[in-house]
Design an enzyme around this catalytic site. Structure first.
Site, PDB file in Angstrom:
ATOM      1  N   LYS A 161      -9.078   5.175   6.025  1.00  0.00           N
ATOM      2  CA  LYS A 161      -7.835   4.673   5.437  1.00  0.00           C
ATOM      3  C   LYS A 161      -8.114   3.516   4.485  1.00  0.00           C
ATOM      4  CE  LYS A 161      -4.666   6.164   9.048  1.00  0.00           C
ATOM      5  NZ  LYS A 161      -3.753   5.742  10.113  1.00  0.00           N
ATOM      6  N   GLU A 200       0.251  -3.210   4.716  1.00  0.00           N
ATOM      7  CA  GLU A 200      -0.938  -2.356   4.797  1.00  0.00           C
ATOM      8  C   GLU A 200      -1.077  -1.643   6.133  1.00  0.00           C
ATOM      9  OE1 GLU A 200      -3.598  -0.936   3.892  1.00  0.00           O
ATOM     10  OE2 GLU A 200      -3.849  -1.603   1.841  1.00  0.00           O
ATOM     11  N   ASP A 201      -1.536  -0.386   6.106  1.00  0.00           N
ATOM     12  CA  ASP A 201      -1.804   0.328   7.366  1.00  0.00           C
ATOM     13  C   ASP A 201      -3.296   0.458   7.649  1.00  0.00           C
ATOM     14  OD1 ASP A 201      -2.281   2.228   5.286  1.00  0.00           O
ATOM     15  OD2 ASP A 201      -2.118   3.846   6.754  1.00  0.00           O
ATOM     16  N   SER A 261      -2.527   0.376  -4.402  1.00  0.00           N
ATOM     17  CA  SER A 261      -3.079   1.546  -3.704  1.00  0.00           C
ATOM     18  C   SER A 261      -4.447   1.922  -4.259  1.00  0.00           C
ATOM     19  CB  SER A 261      -2.124   2.730  -3.892  1.00  0.00           C
ATOM     20  OG  SER A 261      -2.733   3.923  -3.460  1.00  0.00           O
ATOM     21  N   ALA A 262      -5.308   2.435  -3.380  1.00  0.00           N
ATOM     22  CA  ALA A 262      -6.632   2.907  -3.806  1.00  0.00           C
ATOM     23  C   ALA A 262      -6.555   4.304  -4.403  1.00  0.00           C
ATOM     24  CB  ALA A 262      -7.562   2.937  -2.593  1.00  0.00           C
ATOM     25  N   THR A 294       1.410  10.131   3.667  1.00  0.00           N
ATOM     26  CA  THR A 294       0.335  10.929   3.081  1.00  0.00           C
ATOM     27  C   THR A 294      -0.996  10.738   3.803  1.00  0.00           C
ATOM     28  OG1 THR A 294       0.350   9.155   1.483  1.00  0.00           O
ATOM     29  CG2 THR A 294       1.190  11.282   0.742  1.00  0.00           C
ATOM     30  N   LYS A 331     -10.828  -1.600  -1.633  1.00  0.00           N
ATOM     31  CA  LYS A 331     -10.565  -2.403  -0.443  1.00  0.00           C
ATOM     32  C   LYS A 331     -11.763  -2.213   0.493  1.00  0.00           C
ATOM     33  CE  LYS A 331      -5.684  -1.143  -0.904  1.00  0.00           C
ATOM     34  NZ  LYS A 331      -4.548  -0.356  -0.385  1.00  0.00           N
ATOM     35  N   ASP A 352       0.882  -1.154   0.000  1.00  0.00           N
ATOM     36  CA  ASP A 352       0.000   0.000   0.000  1.00  0.00           C
ATOM     37  C   ASP A 352       0.930   1.218   0.000  1.00  0.00           C
ATOM     38  OD1 ASP A 352      -2.367   1.581   0.444  1.00  0.00           O
ATOM     39  OD2 ASP A 352      -1.687   1.796   2.520  1.00  0.00           O
ATOM     40  N   LEU A 353       0.416   2.373  -0.394  1.00  0.00           N
ATOM     41  CA  LEU A 353       1.284   3.557  -0.474  1.00  0.00           C
ATOM     42  C   LEU A 353       1.098   4.499   0.719  1.00  0.00           C
ATOM     43  CD1 LEU A 353       3.256   5.309  -2.205  1.00  0.00           C
ATOM     44  CD2 LEU A 353       1.236   6.302  -3.271  1.00  0.00           C
ATOM     45  N   ASP A 354      -0.130   5.046   0.832  1.00  0.00           N
ATOM     46  CA  ASP A 354      -0.413   6.050   1.861  1.00  0.00           C
ATOM     47  C   ASP A 354      -0.323   5.428   3.252  1.00  0.00           C
ATOM     48  OD1 ASP A 354      -1.074   8.061  -0.048  1.00  0.00           O
ATOM     49  OD2 ASP A 354      -3.083   7.248  -0.269  1.00  0.00           O
TER      50      ASP A 354
HETATM   51  C1  BG6 Z   1      -5.872   5.445  -0.069  1.00  0.00           C
HETATM   52  C2  BG6 Z   1      -5.998   6.225   1.215  1.00  0.00           C
HETATM   53  O1  BG6 Z   1      -4.539   5.079  -0.262  1.00  0.00           O
HETATM   54  O2  BG6 Z   1      -6.307   6.216  -1.175  1.00  0.00           O
HETATM   55  C3  BG6 Z   1      -7.427   6.751   1.365  1.00  0.00           C
HETATM   56  O3  BG6 Z   1      -5.692   5.401   2.306  1.00  0.00           O
HETATM   57  C4  BG6 Z   1      -7.821   7.548   0.130  1.00  0.00           C
HETATM   58  O4  BG6 Z   1      -7.490   7.552   2.529  1.00  0.00           O
HETATM   59  C5  BG6 Z   1      -7.655   6.675  -1.112  1.00  0.00           C
HETATM   60  O5  BG6 Z   1      -9.176   7.972   0.225  1.00  0.00           O
HETATM   61  C6  BG6 Z   1      -7.999   7.428  -2.396  1.00  0.00           C
HETATM   62  O6  BG6 Z   1      -7.045   8.439  -2.599  1.00  0.00           O
HETATM   63  P1  BG6 Z   1      -7.134   9.574  -3.695  1.00  0.00           P
HETATM   64  O7  BG6 Z   1      -5.723  10.128  -3.728  1.00  0.00           O
HETATM   65  O8  BG6 Z   1      -7.506   8.913  -4.988  1.00  0.00           O
HETATM   66  O9  BG6 Z   1      -8.153  10.553  -3.243  1.00  0.00           O
HETATM   67 MG    MG Z   2      -2.749   3.176   3.509  1.00  0.00          MG
END
Ligand code: BG6
Ligand code: MG
Length: 216
Positions: free
Chosen positions: A46, A170-171, A115-116, A18, A146, A10-12
């Site tokens: 998250k 993953e966090d 990542s989402a 972030t 997810k 996962d990224l964020d």
């Molecule tokens: C995930 C975050 O990585 O991305 C979520 O944990 C976030 O908090 C989701 O809503 C979507 O991100 P973005 O950048 O497309 O708004």
């Molecule tokens: Mg995350």
């Protein structure tokens, strides 16, 4: 001997911090709409998509909005978020993340991003980590968020490995559930209270090493 061939990140909140920027931007939006939400509530945001996050937040504030207003609100939040991530530098890579990615590469593991976020590409470029990834799956590719396992299954498919050969980092609780639903091992980043179901929980990638990976 371990059968693990690939790691999906996962990224964020795992590679870069972030998660804090997402929180700040959503909080600003909620405050403008006349309410607030706690850091504890923020845990639920998250890992889930921008659209679903907005739906949850509006629910917490007891506010009903229809399209196109919803879309405008999500857009506002994203513009503040993009302003913050545009200033990112490699200094914002979380402790141990780059070192662990390097060790994995050196040891011959395949690496994917799962990542989402639709902003994943900008972030990886800003912090200079693009080259570590053999496959990138982000919010622009996936159709189910997810805890649906799609993002990780797609990563495994792009790497050409089986789910049982992958470890996910993953966090988010939704992300831990997604990895488990996909039949993968999962290392939770954060605290065990927030991440039940993970095979191992560590505070950050600085606590991860090859030995632990092979034992999973
Ligand atoms: C995930 C975050 O990585 O991305 C979520 O944990 C976030 O908090 C989701 O809503 C979507 O991100 P973005 O950048 O497309 O708004
Ligand atoms: Mg995350």
């Amino acid at each position: 001997m371990s059968n693990i061939k690939a790691c999906i990140f996962d990224l964020d909140g795992v590679i870069v911090d972030t998660a804090v920027y997402h929180y700040k931007a959503w909080k600003r939006l909620a405050n403008e709409l006349g309410f607030d939400f706690t850091e504890e509530a923020n845990e639920k945001l998250k890992g889930i998509s921008r659209k679903e996050s907005l739906e949850l937040i509006l629910g917490w504030g007891g506010i009903e909005k229809q399209e196109p207003e919803r879309d405008n609100l999500a857009h506002r939040k994203n513009s503040w978020y993009v302003e913050m991530i545009s200033e990112m530098t490699p200094a914002e890579i979380l402790p141990g993340a780059k070192e662990f990615l390097s060790n994995l590469k050196e040891a011959g593991y395949l690496i994917a991003l799962g990542s989402a976020s639709k902003n994943a590409g900008i972030i990886l470029t800003k912090v200079g980590l693009n080259d570590y990834f053999d496959a990138i799956v982000d919010g622009n590719i996936i159709t189910a968020s997810k805890p649906d396992p799609q993002v990780f299954l797609k990563g495994a498919e792009m790497l050409g490995v089986d789910s049982s050969e992958c470890v996910v980092f993953e966090d988010a609780i939704a992300g831990v559930e997604a990895a488990k639903a996909g039949g993968m091992k999962v290392v939770g980043i954060g605290s065990s209270e927030n991440l039940p179901g993970a095979d191992l929980v560590i505070a950050g990638l600085h606590e991860m090493n090859m030995e632990q990976l092979e034992k999973l």
